[in-house]
Scaffold this active site. Structure first.
Site, PDB file in Angstrom:
ATOM      1  N   LYS A 317       0.803  -1.223   0.000  1.00  0.00           N
ATOM      2  CA  LYS A 317       0.000   0.000   0.000  1.00  0.00           C
ATOM      3  C   LYS A 317       0.838   1.278   0.000  1.00  0.00           C
ATOM      4  O   LYS A 317       0.443   2.283  -0.581  1.00  0.00           O
ATOM      5  CB  LYS A 317      -0.954   0.001   1.199  1.00  0.00           C
ATOM      6  CG  LYS A 317      -1.995  -1.104   1.132  1.00  0.00           C
ATOM      7  CD  LYS A 317      -2.961  -1.043   2.296  1.00  0.00           C
ATOM      8  CE  LYS A 317      -3.938  -2.223   2.208  1.00  0.00           C
ATOM      9  NZ  LYS A 317      -5.043  -2.094   3.160  1.00  0.00           N
ATOM     10  N   ASP A 354      -9.678   2.548   2.575  1.00  0.00           N
ATOM     11  CA  ASP A 354      -9.591   1.707   3.783  1.00  0.00           C
ATOM     12  C   ASP A 354     -10.209   2.398   4.997  1.00  0.00           C
ATOM     13  O   ASP A 354     -11.009   1.809   5.733  1.00  0.00           O
ATOM     14  CB  ASP A 354      -8.124   1.397   4.122  1.00  0.00           C
ATOM     15  CG  ASP A 354      -7.606   0.157   3.425  1.00  0.00           C
ATOM     16  OD1 ASP A 354      -8.437  -0.671   2.994  1.00  0.00           O
ATOM     17  OD2 ASP A 354      -6.381   0.010   3.308  1.00  0.00           O
ATOM     18  N   ALA A 388       1.734  -0.463  11.808  1.00  0.00           N
ATOM     19  CA  ALA A 388       2.086   0.867  11.299  1.00  0.00           C
ATOM     20  C   ALA A 388       2.262   0.843   9.780  1.00  0.00           C
ATOM     21  O   ALA A 388       2.918   1.701   9.212  1.00  0.00           O
ATOM     22  CB  ALA A 388       3.363   1.362  11.973  1.00  0.00           C
ATOM     23  N   GLN A 509     -14.346   1.733  -4.266  1.00  0.00           N
ATOM     24  CA  GLN A 509     -13.472   1.181  -5.311  1.00  0.00           C
ATOM     25  C   GLN A 509     -14.288   0.764  -6.532  1.00  0.00           C
ATOM     26  O   GLN A 509     -13.916   1.055  -7.674  1.00  0.00           O
ATOM     27  CB  GLN A 509     -12.691  -0.029  -4.779  1.00  0.00           C
ATOM     28  CG  GLN A 509     -11.639   0.346  -3.762  1.00  0.00           C
ATOM     29  CD  GLN A 509     -10.544  -0.703  -3.660  1.00  0.00           C
ATOM     30  OE1 GLN A 509     -10.166  -1.308  -4.644  1.00  0.00           O
ATOM     31  NE2 GLN A 509     -10.017  -0.898  -2.465  1.00  0.00           N
TER      32      GLN A 509
END
Length: 530
Positions: A317, A354, A388, A509
């Site tokens: 990502k 997301d 993270a 999306q």
């Protein structure tokens, strides 16, 4: 790689769905006995195959003339006979002249196709002595189980196979990287000009799209198995998936390609969701699993407008953001994209859906239990994010936007600290998390792959520590209820599954991919049944 071919539409016997292409589905028939093969042939017909590949090298006992005659006469579908030797990846380890004579016999007795290896074609032509059947098509094949050669070497290989007298060219290579498939597509398209039909496959999981996209690029056939795992070469999909998951009969030259980029990626339910939605509205697209090692290399290789849009998952990502020509401001703030669309000018636009999917699902679960002044039940809450990476960044950003106090916990403290500095949060190492409970009614969001199949017994935090949380979210959705969520429920916490985030992020999306409104009820129904 634009390809324009005039495919006539034909309807198979007993088939309700009209075809948009002429590419055949061939079922490999592998069994110990002729009787077992005949049973599998019937199964192939009922599954929707167009022809069967009879693997003579799998038979434990074989009496050539009567056995081949029986298999041809009793097959409910056209036949392709293969008698693969061990030196080309098959089971046959006997006398070469006996093997070639059996293939000659198959031709004589009425087989529709026979497959002869390029290494054996000269000897086979000697066996034929010019008595080649006009009914039977001769496939001359070459298999490379190590790699995919250069485009130049593949072109030379195809020319050599054509020069051998082949009616149909066949080669199979092995994908070391998903970009290897592009060279095979180029050769397939180029071969249309010569008029010689071609079967071109790339073996292995990274070569999967070569098997699905045959109709788009003009391949003669693809292989589909009767059962998962019962393959005659690595990476073969099932007939059921070809027909019902990938809508194989409707693929054609103008079909747009979408897919999920990740590593691992085979667990993803995205193809199930998008392909069903495409089919429901007649949208000419197909959505694939794309096992990618190097994102930049992938986008550089598949740069045509045919490759129209991509979902992006772990671990790509953040790297994918750097590949985009333009990035949505929110995604830029998050530092990660999970959706990339190729615009008509070929430029890549990246965004992040997301955080919308996850935060909305978490708010919905909290709604009613406590409505804060700001309107979001997250305002003022202590929101602990595990991870993270791209999804962690998205959740931390989304929670902060809603007024939550954010804590980042990560295996490596340094990465947690980096993200915490960016979003204005506190940082912890994952080891510290079980002893971190400054207050009750906290919210926990796992954005790592801990607990995902097959490692379903893993969890990022002890069950004892979960009692300080009133709501626990897990981005993992295979399985739907992870160990983390099960133990949170046992402690009395509300839980939000990764399925809810998955559906939520998919809405935007889908709309970006197609320009059509998302079929929200359909998405929910599909994910409710898996």
């Amino acid at each position: 790689m634009e390809l324009v071919v005039d495919f006539g539409v034909k309807k198979m016997e007993g088939e309700a769905v009209m075809r948009s292409n002429q590419t055949l589905i061939c079922a490999p028939i592998m069994a110990d006995s002729v009787d077992q093969m005949l049973i599998l042939m019937q199964k192939a017909k009922s599954s929707g195959a167009d022809l069967v590949e009879v693997r003579l090298d799998n038979l434990k006992s074989f009496n050539p003339r009567p056995d081949i005659d029986t298999l041809i006469r009793q097959s409910p579908l056209p036949t392709l006979f293969t008698y693969r030797p061990t030196w080309e990846g098959g089971q046959y380890a006997g006398d070469e002249m006996s093997r070639l004579d059996a293939l000659r016999l198959a031709m004589e007795l009425g087989a529709d196709h026979i497959d002869v290896e390029l290494k054996a074609i000269d000897e086979f032509n000697n066996v034929l002595r010019g008595n080649k059947s006009t009914k039977c098509k001769l496939i001359v094949s070459s298999h490379n189980y190590d790699s995919t050669p250069s485009a130049e070497d593949l072109g030379n290989l195809v020319a050599k196979i054509q020069a051998s007298g082949a009616d149909i060219v066949k080669f199979a290579t092995t994908a070391q990287d998903i970009t290897d498939v592009a060279r095979v597509f180029q050769i397939t398209v180029h071969s249309q000009v010569s008029g010689v039909p071609i079967i071109a496959m790339v073996m292995g999981e990274k070569g999967l799209m070569s098997r699905i996209l045959c109709p788009k690029f003009g391949g003669y056939l693809t292989f589909g198995t009767l059962e998962v795992g019962k393959v005659s070469a690595p990476g073969q999909p099932t007939i059921e998936n070809l027909l019902n998951l990938y809508n194989f009969r409707q693929l054609g030259p103008d079909t747009r390609i979408f897919g999920i980029i990740g590593k691992p990626v085979s667990h993803s339910k995205s193809p199930l969701l998008y392909n069903e939605a495409f089919r429901s509205v007649g949208f000419n697209g197909v959505y694939l699993h794309l096992l990618v090692d190097d994102v930049a290399n992938f986008f550089q290789t598949y740069a045509s407008l045919d490759f129209a849009g991509f979902s992006c998952t772990i671990p790509h990502k953040e790297a994918a953001l750097d590949c985009c020509d333009e990035v949505d401001p929110t995604a830029k703030s998050i530092g990660a994209v999970n959706c990339i669309v190729r615009r008509p000018d070929g430029k890549l636009f990246g965004c992040n859906t997301d955080y919308v999917g996850a935060i909305s699902a978490i708010e919905e679960a909290l709604q009613g239990s406590q409505l804060s002044v700001s309107g979001s039940p997250l305002a003022g809450k202590l929101f602990v994010v595990i991870g993270a990476g791209g999804a962690g960044k998205a959740l931390a950003y989304g929670a902060k936007e809603k007024g939550a106090r954010v804590v980042i916990a990560n295996r490596t403290y340094e990465r947690a600290r980096e993200l915490a500095d960016v979003v204005g949060a506190q940082a912890l190492s994952l080891d510290e998390l079980s002893n971190f409970h400054p207050e009750n009614d906290m919210i926990l969001a796992n954005t790592t792959s801990i607990g995902m199949q097959p490692k379903v017994d893993d969890t990022p935090i002890s069950k004892e520590a979960l009692r300080y949380y009133s709501l626990v979210f897990d981005a993992v959705y295979t399985p739907k209820i992870t160990r983390l969520l099960r133990e949170a429920q046992e402690n009395g916490a509300k839980v939000v599954t990764g399925v809810e985030m998955f559906i939520g992020q998919a809405y935007e999306q889908y709309e970006r991919f197609t320009g059509l409104p998302a079929p929200k009820e359909l998405f929910k129904n599909i994910m409710a049944t898996y």
